[in-house]
Scaffold this active site. Structure first.
Site, PDB file in Angstrom:
ATOM      1  N   CYS A 135       0.716  -1.321   0.114  1.00  7.15           N
ATOM      2  CA  CYS A 135       0.176   0.123  -0.133  1.00  7.15           C
ATOM      3  C   CYS A 135       0.914   1.203  -0.141  1.00  7.15           C
ATOM      4  O   CYS A 135       0.108   2.489  -0.235  1.00  7.15           O
ATOM      5  CB  CYS A 135      -0.881  -0.101   1.052  1.00  7.15           C
ATOM      6  SG  CYS A 135      -0.298   0.162   2.779  1.00  7.15           S
ATOM      7  N   HIS A 151      11.420  -8.394   3.908  1.00 15.28           N
ATOM      8  CA  HIS A 151      10.614  -7.279   2.987  1.00 15.28           C
ATOM      9  C   HIS A 151       9.498  -6.965   4.066  1.00 15.28           C
ATOM     10  O   HIS A 151       8.475  -7.914   3.958  1.00 15.28           O
ATOM     11  CB  HIS A 151      10.297  -7.970   1.782  1.00 15.28           C
ATOM     12  CG  HIS A 151      11.388  -8.225   0.912  1.00 15.28           C
ATOM     13  ND1 HIS A 151      11.458  -9.551   0.157  1.00 15.28           N
ATOM     14  CD2 HIS A 151      12.210  -7.443   0.356  1.00 15.28           C
ATOM     15  CE1 HIS A 151      12.591  -9.480  -0.542  1.00 15.28           C
ATOM     16  NE2 HIS A 151      12.986  -8.091  -0.477  1.00 15.28           N
ATOM     17  N   CYS A 303     -47.649 -54.942 -39.411  1.00 20.42           N
ATOM     18  CA  CYS A 303     -47.796 -54.551 -40.755  1.00 20.42           C
ATOM     19  C   CYS A 303     -46.451 -54.039 -41.280  1.00 20.42           C
ATOM     20  O   CYS A 303     -45.541 -53.259 -40.418  1.00 20.42           O
ATOM     21  CB  CYS A 303     -48.910 -53.578 -41.051  1.00 20.42           C
ATOM     22  SG  CYS A 303     -49.014 -52.832 -42.747  1.00 20.42           S
ATOM     23  N   CYS A 317     -41.693 -49.789 -47.192  1.00 19.06           N
ATOM     24  CA  CYS A 317     -41.948 -51.136 -46.918  1.00 19.06           C
ATOM     25  C   CYS A 317     -40.733 -51.403 -45.888  1.00 19.06           C
ATOM     26  O   CYS A 317     -39.548 -51.284 -46.249  1.00 19.06           O
ATOM     27  CB  CYS A 317     -41.610 -52.026 -48.225  1.00 19.06           C
ATOM     28  SG  CYS A 317     -41.604 -53.699 -47.744  1.00 19.06           S
ATOM     29  N   CYS A 320     -37.865 -54.215 -47.503  1.00 16.78           N
ATOM     30  CA  CYS A 320     -37.229 -53.846 -48.556  1.00 16.78           C
ATOM     31  C   CYS A 320     -36.709 -52.431 -48.664  1.00 16.78           C
ATOM     32  O   CYS A 320     -35.666 -51.800 -49.269  1.00 16.78           O
ATOM     33  CB  CYS A 320     -37.466 -54.467 -49.836  1.00 16.78           C
ATOM     34  SG  CYS A 320     -38.986 -53.243 -50.622  1.00 16.78           S
ATOM     35  N   CYS A 337     -43.125 -59.472 -48.700  1.00 15.14           N
ATOM     36  CA  CYS A 337     -42.554 -58.496 -49.633  1.00 15.14           C
ATOM     37  C   CYS A 337     -41.843 -59.582 -50.727  1.00 15.14           C
ATOM     38  O   CYS A 337     -40.701 -60.042 -50.299  1.00 15.14           O
ATOM     39  CB  CYS A 337     -41.595 -57.496 -49.177  1.00 15.14           C
ATOM     40  SG  CYS A 337     -40.751 -56.431 -50.395  1.00 15.14           S
TER      41      CYS A 337
END
Length: 587
Positions: A135, A151, A303, A317, A320, A337
């Site tokens: 300071c 110091h 399906c 499909c 395939c 198929c």
């Protein structure tokens, strides 16, 4: 791997010793089914006589501070330096006293420079007023302080400098003089003089943690909330340790105790359980990419007409992967198929189908081992809860009901401790089995045989301790055959322990006694003579009836074309013999 629930349950039970698999059990050996006589003693010395001497020490916070102070005092005395300087040296060399001595006596000047210890302390200037280096205010000499370098800085700047360093973390333990050109160390002596109580406590905490975290011989227990540390004798054998909080873990990798599986296998298994690879395998095995947007689609209806989700909405499909607009009655309708069948015959789909089949097989194999690993984990947690309940509630009730002192009921606690430990071992054998090479057929067959026998014995013990004991707990008065139950449960505990000794011993040696080619019969015979005989002190062979549980492990039959397993003692005999070479029982 251990979950927080497992650790929490473990904290409620007494400490389970590290090793269930060494030495004698102290049990008698008569001619009953379990090779266990009426001369069984429940004395605590009999219970613990077979346990291996611990190769580790559990340290509380007070123990850690005591060890730390002893080390600091020792270095301070030998090197004739202040305690704060000895502390700085030890921290720099990771609390290794031998390394401090070696480095110091080899080159003291170099060591002092490295850690910031000046050979001679520099006093501050003897003046009425000094200027603070931070300071730049002038203060009387009495309000200034300095490290060994001389110091000067005012008290307020010192406090701010030290407080900021402590707030930044453990780096404050290597604090140097605030002067940028100076490397002088700031020791605990200055911390105690210049800081507030809160900062002193934080610094002391960092110093304590440093003693554990920087010391290669000590580690914290990884259980949540546990403040104990473990000091381990490196190179002394098994890494499995059991903390005073009752949590067992591997000192080497800090995962839950996993003997007899090595740390590398455990690391691979944990990574696999947490990785995304199995998700990708599932997607590959159970879905197909939309031909238009390539997003994976799982077929959840019968399906073959599939419609992708918005915004794509492409209709195709399933077989395939062609546009549904090109399909109809001529191609096989909604459930077949013709194009797919003809293309498949030409080999058009062989590669994709082969990849999907491989992914499915890989996923099924992983699921097989993971489900059994997780099931045994759950069973172990339940056994820990049952053990705690037995210790805190049921044992006293059973003592009153059966008119038996609690000291004579320790065989029940011993059985539950064995169940808990065996569930842990059995769980990790499934991780071992997953990584056992598929081409080593003899090793895999022998491993599955030992695993099946061990699991079968454990299921009988668990059934007896859980179901059959309940009869005596529910009784309103003494039951005459309680001593028979005592003999049976203690005998099953001993036999199960022997089965798991065989399994642990074989896995820790890498199943090296089993050959991989034509010497299979010879090697299996040698291994069986070591592991499967299960001799008692009297030299008789223990016989346990039963078969393996539904774990996927093989039954008692050692059907490899070269061996047959004795129904009485489980010894693996050459196929050419008709009498067991161990117990002389006829085939």
């Amino acid at each position: 791997m251990g979950s927080e629930e497992d650790m929490h349950d473990a904290n409620d039970v007494q400490s389970v010793e590290d090793d269930f698999y060494t030495g004698e059990t102290g049990m008698g050996s008569e001619d009953d089914d379990y090779n266990f006589g009426d001369n069984y003693s429940d004395d605590s010395e009999d219970v613990t006589s077979h346990r291996q001497q611990q190769n580790y020490t559990i340290l509380s916070e007070a123990d850690i501070r005591q060890h730390q102070d002893e080390n600091i005092n020792r270095v301070s005395t030998v090197l004739s330096i202040p305690r704060y300087a000895a502390c700085i040296l030890l921290r720099h060399y990771n609390w290794s006293i031998s390394r401090v001595h070696d480095e110091w006596f080899a080159d003291e000047e170099h060591v002092r420079k490295a850690v910031g210890l000046l050979e001679r302390t520099v006093e501050m200037l003897n003046a009425r007023e000094l200027t603070c280096g931070i300071c730049f205010e002038n203060y009387p000499c009495g309000r200034m302080s300095s490290a060994s370098c001389g110091h000067p800085f005012c008290g307020a700047c010192w406090r701010g400098y030290i407080s900021t360093s402590i707030s930044d973390g453990p780096g404050c333990l290597m604090l140097r003089c605030p002067d940028p050109s100076c490397g002088a160390a700031v020791g605990q002596n200055m911390i105690d003089v210049l800081t507030t109580g809160e900062d002193k406590e934080k610094y002391s905490r960092y110093l304590l943690r440093s003693y554990v975290e920087d010391n290669r011989k000590i580690k914290w227990c990884p259980a949540p909330g546990c403040e104990f540390a473990v000091e381990f004798v490196i190179g002394s054998g098994s890494y499995d340790v059991c903390c005073s909080c009752s949590y067992s873990f591997c000192w080497n990798c800090a995962e839950e105790a996993h003997r007899p599986v090595d740390c590398a296998t455990v690391a691979k298994w944990i990574l696999k359980n947490s990785a995304e690879s199995e998700n990708m395998n599932w997607i590959l095995a159970n879905s197909k990419p939309c031909p238009k947007c390539k997003r994976p689609i799982e077929k959840n209806q019968g399906c073959m007409h599939i419609t992708c989700t918005p915004p794509c909405k492409f209709e195709f499909c399933w077989l395939c992967l062609g546009p549904w607009s090109e399909h109809g009655e001529r191609t096989g309708g909604f459930y077949a198929c013709n194009r797919y069948e003809s293309a498949k015959q030409e080999g058009a789909y062989d590669e994709s189908e082969r990849r999907r089949e491989m992914a499915k097989n890989s996923l099924e194999r992983y699921t097989h081992y993971y489900e059994r690993w997780a099931t045994n984990q759950s069973s172990r947690q339940k056994a820990l809860a049952d053990l705690h309940s037995m210790q805190t509630e049921k044992l006293e009730k059973l003592s009153d009901t059966q008119s038996q002192p609690e000291s004579q009921l320790k065989f029940i606690i011993e059985a539950w401790l064995q169940i808990v430990e065996c569930r842990r071992v059995l769980k990790w054998t499934y991780a071992y089995g997953y990584y056992l090479p598929e081409h080593e057929h003899a090793k895999r067959q022998f491993f599955e045989y030992l695993q099946g026998e061990a699991e079968s014995g454990l299921e009988r013990l668990h059934q007896c301790a859980e179901k059959e004991l309940q009869v005596y707990l529910d009784a309103e008065g003494p039951i005459t055959d309680f001593n028979d139950f005592r003999t049976k449960l203690a005998g099953l505990t001993s036999v199960t322990k022997n089965y798991f000794e065989n399994l642990v011993r074989a896995l820790e040696t890498g199943l090296k006694d089993v050959g991989t080619s034509n010497n299979q019969a010879t090697c299996s015979k040698s291994s069986s003579s070591k592991s499967l005989g299960n001799k008692s002190k009297s030299g008789k062979v223990k016989a346990v009836a039963g078969s393996s549980s539904g774990s996927g492990a093989p039954s008692r039959s050692f059907d490899d074309g070269n061996l047959w397993s004795c129904d009485r003692c489980t010894y693996a005999n050459p196929r050419s013999t008709t009498t067991c070479q161990m117990c002389e029982h006829h085939r």
